[in-house]
Design an enzyme around this catalytic site. Structure first.
Site, PDB file in Angstrom:
ATOM      1  N   ILE A  95      20.670  89.726  81.667  1.00 37.84           N
ATOM      2  CA  ILE A  95      22.052  89.618  81.158  1.00 37.84           C
ATOM      3  C   ILE A  95      22.399  88.199  80.698  1.00 37.84           C
ATOM      4  O   ILE A  95      23.491  87.937  80.227  1.00 37.84           O
ATOM      5  CB  ILE A  95      23.092  90.110  82.195  1.00 37.84           C
ATOM      6  CG1 ILE A  95      22.943  89.362  83.525  1.00 37.84           C
ATOM      7  CG2 ILE A  95      22.993  91.616  82.388  1.00 37.84           C
ATOM      8  CD1 ILE A  95      24.069  89.645  84.525  1.00 37.84           C
ATOM      9  N   ALA A  99      17.940  77.435  79.150  1.00 34.85           N
ATOM     10  CA  ALA A  99      16.759  76.613  78.877  1.00 34.85           C
ATOM     11  C   ALA A  99      15.774  76.594  80.037  1.00 34.85           C
ATOM     12  O   ALA A  99      14.584  76.388  79.844  1.00 34.85           O
ATOM     13  CB  ALA A  99      17.208  75.190  78.563  1.00 34.85           C
ATOM     14  N   PHE A 100      16.259  76.810  81.281  1.00 33.57           N
ATOM     15  CA  PHE A 100      15.378  76.704  82.448  1.00 33.57           C
ATOM     16  C   PHE A 100      15.086  78.048  83.100  1.00 33.57           C
ATOM     17  O   PHE A 100      14.441  78.117  84.127  1.00 33.57           O
ATOM     18  CB  PHE A 100      15.993  75.771  83.503  1.00 33.57           C
ATOM     19  CG  PHE A 100      16.273  74.403  82.961  1.00 33.57           C
ATOM     20  CD1 PHE A 100      15.254  73.652  82.397  1.00 33.57           C
ATOM     21  CD2 PHE A 100      17.550  73.874  82.982  1.00 33.57           C
ATOM     22  CE1 PHE A 100      15.495  72.396  81.879  1.00 33.57           C
ATOM     23  CE2 PHE A 100      17.805  72.617  82.468  1.00 33.57           C
ATOM     24  CZ  PHE A 100      16.770  71.879  81.915  1.00 33.57           C
ATOM     25  N   GLY A 101      15.603  79.114  82.552  1.00 32.30           N
ATOM     26  CA  GLY A 101      15.369  80.410  83.173  1.00 32.30           C
ATOM     27  C   GLY A 101      16.295  81.468  82.618  1.00 32.30           C
ATOM     28  O   GLY A 101      16.700  81.402  81.457  1.00 32.30           O
ATOM     29  N   GLU A 102      16.628  82.455  83.461  1.00 27.93           N
ATOM     30  CA  GLU A 102      17.470  83.542  82.987  1.00 27.93           C
ATOM     31  C   GLU A 102      18.278  84.152  84.129  1.00 27.93           C
ATOM     32  O   GLU A 102      18.065  83.831  85.306  1.00 27.93           O
ATOM     33  CB  GLU A 102      16.617  84.608  82.293  1.00 27.93           C
ATOM     34  CG  GLU A 102      15.635  85.315  83.211  1.00 27.93           C
ATOM     35  CD  GLU A 102      14.678  86.244  82.447  1.00 27.93           C
ATOM     36  OE1 GLU A 102      14.358  85.948  81.272  1.00 27.93           O
ATOM     37  OE2 GLU A 102      14.255  87.246  83.050  1.00 27.93           O
ATOM     38  N   VAL A 103      19.196  85.041  83.763  1.00 28.31           N
ATOM     39  CA  VAL A 103      20.007  85.759  84.755  1.00 28.31           C
ATOM     40  C   VAL A 103      19.738  87.246  84.572  1.00 28.31           C
ATOM     41  O   VAL A 103      19.758  87.760  83.446  1.00 28.31           O
ATOM     42  CB  VAL A 103      21.518  85.470  84.570  1.00 28.31           C
ATOM     43  CG1 VAL A 103      22.332  86.188  85.642  1.00 28.31           C
ATOM     44  CG2 VAL A 103      21.794  83.973  84.616  1.00 28.31           C
ATOM     45  N   LYS A 118      19.983  84.656  89.380  1.00 32.74           N
ATOM     46  CA  LYS A 118      19.660  83.541  88.489  1.00 32.74           C
ATOM     47  C   LYS A 118      18.273  83.043  88.858  1.00 32.74           C
ATOM     48  O   LYS A 118      18.006  82.700  90.024  1.00 32.74           O
ATOM     49  CB  LYS A 118      20.688  82.442  88.694  1.00 32.74           C
ATOM     50  CG  LYS A 118      20.619  81.346  87.670  1.00 32.74           C
ATOM     51  CD  LYS A 118      21.677  80.317  87.989  1.00 32.74           C
ATOM     52  CE  LYS A 118      22.411  79.913  86.758  1.00 32.74           C
ATOM     53  NZ  LYS A 118      23.448  78.934  87.033  1.00 32.74           N
ATOM     54  N   ASP A 212      30.885  70.443  82.931  1.00 34.51           N
ATOM     55  CA  ASP A 212      30.379  71.329  81.882  1.00 34.51           C
ATOM     56  C   ASP A 212      31.301  72.546  81.730  1.00 34.51           C
ATOM     57  O   ASP A 212      30.844  73.666  81.618  1.00 34.51           O
ATOM     58  CB  ASP A 212      28.952  71.765  82.232  1.00 34.51           C
ATOM     59  CG  ASP A 212      28.155  72.163  81.000  1.00 34.51           C
ATOM     60  OD1 ASP A 212      28.644  71.927  79.873  1.00 34.51           O
ATOM     61  OD2 ASP A 212      27.058  72.727  81.141  1.00 34.51           O
TER      62      ASP A 212
END
Length: 465
Positions: A95, A99-103, A118, A212
């Site tokens: 979903i 840049a460092f991974g996914e959810v 995550k 952020d």
């Protein structure tokens, strides 16, 4: 003696120094964990006693409640000792991607609960020197037990990845909502900005600065209310916090002439067309970042209020004030905000709204919120806001949830290889990081409510509701 004593220290190898640090960190974490566990247990007991007093329970009812609580504590201790791993979850769908991974949307096999998992690649975090940011995110998620912050239930790791098991918020994020709509009404904007004010203030009170704040990190729960997420992670935007990243890239366009001369409708269309690409890239966009964050002179929590002003502008106008064709041009506009922060005459907004945006987006010394959050709450734009009960009232835009795993408010993503060890190890030889693994020590976490509320799925998440 002093001289001979100093010799081994000066000639100590880097390997030995690292082993010493590793041992020190391990011991410190072990004892601080023991103390923290004891304090948390006492705090839960006090909370229970207070609730029972407020409810005016009889002695026998209190005894039964205490007994049930003690059983929960025993179960919590037992469950804390069990290792939690990938095999305890079934992956349903990707979903989100950064840049460092996914959810991923996942379901816990023993309880049936649905979560957002995550996944962060350790090798990438080490390579991009993001370890401090991961630690900050994990710490705030443990500490921030607030309705305004996405709840983390568990965290664990294996050789390749770190895993954060978060509550799944089926409403999606503000970025997706803004892309669906041309602009929001002032009433809708008032609601979302007011809720975000309370959310930002809740983390400021804990001593954290988000740095952020952007629509991608404002998630919406099942009823359409705001929750903050992504505390310095997984978006790849940390590069965007380094001024030299924009200064040294010479391949930006010599001028922003074409974009500058578009009308607001064309600007909004161009912005929305490029927006997703920017959200998932490692370059990112500096659109929402306060100018002082780029400076070497330092910044404070007021930088989060600047970001909120930019989001408010985007909600009402249809695109953020500094958007350009390249991140480098955007950076230049942010730094030159006194000239570039203008309002297009063809998109009428109220003077109250304009004034608040300009109070958010100004020099940090004069920024609204400097004396405290009450200054923001009392601004004329928020007239009529019931700050005490806003989260209990209906949201400005309601969310439709069809089932426990409804992902209709999220983008579609293709499957990936992040959970396949063979692919991951071929990209990042284990030698790169196996000796550095201790930097992720004490990453594992289990929340009391998460482990003891077995089977308690909220009514809105039950299939068919």
């Amino acid at each position: 003696m002093a001289m001979t004593g100093s010799t081994p220290c000066s000639s100590m190898s880097n390997h030995t120094k690292e082993r010493v640090t590793m041992t020190k960190v391990t011991l410190e974490n072990f004892y601080s964990n023991l103390i923290a566990q004891h304090e948390e247990r006492e705090m839960r007991q006090k909370k229970l006693e207070k609730v029972m007093e407020e409810e005016g329970l009889k002695d026998e009812e209190k005894r039964l409640r205490r007994s049930a609580h003690a059983r929960k504590e025993t179960e919590f201790l037992r469950l804390k000792r069990t290792r939690l791993g990938l095999e305890d979850f079934e992956s349903l769908k990707v979903i989100g991607r950064g840049a460092f991974g996914e959810v991923r949307l996942v379901q816990k096999k023993d309880t049936g609960h649905v979560y957002a998992m995550k996944i962060l690649r350790k090798a990438d975090m080490l390579e991009k020197e993001q370890v401090g940011h991961i630690r900050a995110e994990r710490d705030i998620l443990v500490e921030a037990d607030s309705l305004w912050v996405v709840k983390m239930f568990y965290s664990f790791q294996d050789k390749l990845n770190l895993y954060l098991i978060m509550e799944f918020l089926p409403g999606g994020d503000m970025m997706t909502l803004l892309m669906k709509k041309d602009t929001l009404t002032e009433e809708e904007t008032q609601f979302y900005i007011a809720e975000t004010v309370l959310a930002i203030d809740s983390i400021h009170q804990l001593g954290f600065i988000h740095r952020d704040i952007k629509p991608d990190n404002l998630l919406l729960d099942s009823k359409g209310h705001v929750k903050l997420s992504d505390f310095g992670l997984c978006t790849g935007l940390k590069k965007a916090h380094r001024t030299e990243f924009y200064r040294n890239l010479n391949h930006s366009l010599p001028s922003d002439f074409t974009f500058q001369n578009m009308n607001s409708k064309r600007k909004a269309e161009t912005w929305k067309r490029n927006r997703r690409q920017l959200a998932f890239s490692t370059v990112g966009t500096p659109d929402y970042i306060a100018p002082e964050v780029f400076m070497q002179t330092g910044y404070n929590k007021l930088c989060d209020w600047w970001s909120l002003g930019v989001i408010m502008y985007e909600m009402l106008i249809g695109y953020p004030p500094f958007c350009s064709e390249t991140p480098q041009e955007t950076y230049k506009k942010v730094m030159n905000w006194k000239e570039t922060l203008t309002f297009p005459p063809e998109v009428p907004i109220s003077e109250k709204a304009k004034d608040l945006i300009l109070r958010f987006c100004c020099e940090w010394e004069h920024r609204i919120g400097a004396p405290g959050v009450e200054e923001i709450k009392s601004n004329p734009f928020f007239e009529g806001v019931d700050w005490e009960h806003i989260r209990e009232r209906p949201a400005a835009i309601s969310i439709e949830i069809r089932s426990i795993d409804d992902t209709s408010n999220f983008d579609e993503f293709p499957e990936s290889d992040i959970l396949k060890p063979t692919v991951a190890t071929s990209n990042h030889p284990e030698t790169d990081y196996k000796n550095k693994d201790w930097v992720f020590i004490n990453y594992t976490y289990k929340r009391f409510e998460g482990l003891t509320a077995r089977g308690a799925i909220p009514s809105y998440m039950k299939a068919g509701k």
